[in-house]
Design a protein around this motif. Structure first.
Motif, PDB file in Angstrom:
ATOM      1  N   UNK A 230       0.932  -0.949  -0.055  1.00 23.62           N
ATOM      2  CA  UNK A 230      -0.266   0.109   0.546  1.00 23.62           C
ATOM      3  C   UNK A 230       1.055   1.262   0.035  1.00 23.62           C
ATOM      4  N   UNK A 231       1.982   1.084   0.634  1.00 20.59           N
ATOM      5  CA  UNK A 231       2.796   2.162   0.692  1.00 20.59           C
ATOM      6  C   UNK A 231       2.890   2.867  -0.658  1.00 20.59           C
ATOM      7  N   UNK A 232       3.346   1.735  -1.048  1.00 20.57           N
ATOM      8  CA  UNK A 232       4.069   1.593  -3.141  1.00 20.57           C
ATOM      9  C   UNK A 232       3.111   1.943  -3.851  1.00 20.57           C
ATOM     10  N   UNK A 233       2.286   1.593  -3.877  1.00 22.34           N
ATOM     11  CA  UNK A 233       1.280   2.136  -4.554  1.00 22.34           C
ATOM     12  C   UNK A 233       0.703   3.518  -3.693  1.00 22.34           C
ATOM     13  N   UNK A 234       0.469   3.963  -2.552  1.00 22.91           N
ATOM     14  CA  UNK A 234       0.693   5.360  -2.222  1.00 22.91           C
ATOM     15  C   UNK A 234       1.505   6.372  -3.106  1.00 22.91           C
ATOM     16  N   UNK A 235       2.787   5.727  -2.836  1.00 23.30           N
ATOM     17  CA  UNK A 235       4.012   6.463  -3.631  1.00 23.30           C
ATOM     18  C   UNK A 235       3.143   6.880  -5.356  1.00 23.30           C
ATOM     19  N   UNK A 236       2.932   5.554  -5.573  1.00 20.77           N
ATOM     20  CA  UNK A 236       3.098   5.413  -7.175  1.00 20.77           C
ATOM     21  C   UNK A 236       1.846   6.552  -7.736  1.00 20.77           C
ATOM     22  N   UNK A 237       0.549   7.026  -7.041  1.00 23.20           N
ATOM     23  CA  UNK A 237       0.053   8.004  -7.235  1.00 23.20           C
ATOM     24  C   UNK A 237       0.432   8.823  -7.329  1.00 23.20           C
ATOM     25  N   UNK A 238       1.189   8.981  -6.456  1.00 19.80           N
ATOM     26  CA  UNK A 238       1.764  10.880  -5.788  1.00 19.80           C
ATOM     27  C   UNK A 238       3.289  11.053  -6.516  1.00 19.80           C
TER      28      UNK A 238
END
Length: 452
Positions: A230-238
């Motif tokens: 989830x941290x990786x996905x959040x970084x991708x989205x931002x």
């Protein structure tokens, strides 16, 4: 002579229709949540559909439309079912103007067939709901179904320009594009999308299409924990990158998906499917920078699925768990929606509520959209602990401004629990629309929100 004395009576206006099928063998297996239809109508034209609904409305004959059947598990138990209307005969592309990026098609066409027509002109409809190769356009629109690529392309409410609908009294009405402007003050195109066929039967839809991307890939990454994923996905989205899809699969689904696409099982537990689309050079850059970001968050890049392999990967994901050997009569599929920031807490709550149930379970997160899909398999009938868990999950999502919808559930659960949950403040408007378009309540009675 009555050739079917064991079948219930239907009004004379319906019995006289040449498209009526009452053969018990043909009706076998077409029950909807235990309700067996008294007859099957196989529609071949818009005028035929209008005549069927007109006669049904006169005799207060209840009607449920059906396409390929991929969404028939959605909704509450119907109050009654007289006629099942098979819409697959309405399967033409009515009008297609590639230069305008618009297409009008009848509702019985499968999405897979429509995509073939569009692909011949280098275009596509950016829609990938469950069973997207066989699901019919009408069923998809009626359920407002979507898939992983909603992250970049949006949902049907962003794609539908107009539609032609047959209302309960047999009237043919047009809304939105390619028709007289709707002057009611309410956007009825959006009103029919996701209404589960309770306001009218959608006959034609006009949609915006897009050029096919030059390149499409799935980047496959694995993580030890859902938190790191989830941290990786959040970084991708931002980031400055634009992922087209972000799906996070638990170990159960990770193993099943790998098996379907022919990938070897990895050592890590959680799997992330990252969709990238665009020009060749752009996708190269996104893959490179995406890999760096994944590694930075403790993940491992397992590889990529390119072109046909990417299509196979998304199709396999859209058809799980039907690839598995499960009893669909004992299957629960819940869709939990919540603020995106609560994704980690949603996973923990699902695990807490289901850990001690003693049944197989699986979950996935639509990491860019705030949606969790939770599955329970081999659910024993009458298990009170299952009911308590589902009620607890519904209470948890509601406390965070979200909701739990049961897209699939055994009949005994549906008989005790509204699959849609609390209707909210919009219920009064939904009821007014129902009374306006279907005052006799013949269309999909009881299956929608609030028993509409």
């Amino acid at each position: 002579m009555n050739h079917f004395p064991s079948l219930p009576h239907l009004p004379a206006g319906i019995l006289s229709l040449p498209c009526l099928v009452r053969d018990p063998l043909a009706l076998e297996g077409l029950s909807v949540d235990g309700e067996r239809p008294k007859g099957l109508i196989q529609i071949k034209s818009l005028e035929e559909l209008a005549e069927v609904l007109k006669e049904s409305n006169k005799g207060r004959t209840t009607v449920i439309p059906r396409g390929s059947g991929t969404k028939m598990s959605w909704g509450n138990v119907p109050r009654s079912l007289d006629l099942l209307v098979d819409m697959r005969g309405l399967n033409r592309v009515v009008e297609y103007t590639p230069e305008n990026l618009t297409v009008t098609a009848e509702c019985g066409i499968s999405l897979g067939r429509l995509q073939e027509v569009l692909a011949a002109h280098g275009q596509f409809l950016p829609l990938d709901p469950p069973f997207f190769s066989i699901a019919t356009l009408g069923g998809i629109v009626s359920c407002n179904a979507s898939g992983p690529h909603r992250l970049i392309y949006g949902t049907l409410r962003d794609m539908v320009l107009g539609m032609k609908v047959v209302t309960a009294d047999g009237s043919i009405a047009s809304f939105g594009g390619r028709c007289v402007k709707n002057v009611t003050g309410y956007d009825m195109v959006k009103g029919f999308i996701g209404s589960l066929g309770t306001l009218g039967v959608i006959a034609e839809v006009t949609l915006k299409v897009r050029p096919l991307p030059e390149r499409e890939v799935i980047q496959v990454a694995s993580f030890l924990t859902p938190e790191s994923g989830l941290l990786a996905s959040r970084s991708l989205l931002h980031s400055v990158l634009f992922p087209a899809a972000l799906e996070l699969l638990d170990p159960f689904w990770a193993e099943a998906w790998r098996f379907q696409v022919g990938l070897s099982c990895g050592e890590r537990d959680w799997l992330m499917l990252i969709g990238w689309v665009g020009f060749q050079e752009d996708v190269d850059r996104m893959l490179r920078e995406g890999s760096e970001l994944i590694i930075r968050h403790g993940g491992r890049v397992e590889g990529i699925c390119e072109a046909a392999a990417a299509k196979k990967g998304w199709e396999a994901w859209s058809q799980l768990p039907h690839h598995l050997e499960i009893d669909v009569r004992k299957w629960v599929r819940g869709r939990l929606s919540f603020p995106l920031a609560d994704a980690g807490r949603a996973i923990l709550e699902w695990q807490r509520q289901t850990a001690s149930l003693g049944v197989r379970s699986g979950l996935s997160i639509r990491a860019g959209s705030g949606i969790l899909f939770g599955h329970l398999f081999d659910v024993p009938e009458g298990a009170e602990e299952i009911m308590r868990s589902l009620e607890g999950l519904r209470e948890w999502t509601g406390s965070r401004g979200g909701r739990l919808v049961l897209e699939t559930a055994p009949l005994w659960i549906k008989s005790r629990m509204d699959v849609w949950g609390e209707a909210g403040k919009q219920l009064w408007l939904m009821r007014r629309l129902k009374e306006k378009f279907d005052p006799g309540h013949i269309l999909n009675p009881g299956r929608y929100v609030g028993g509409i």
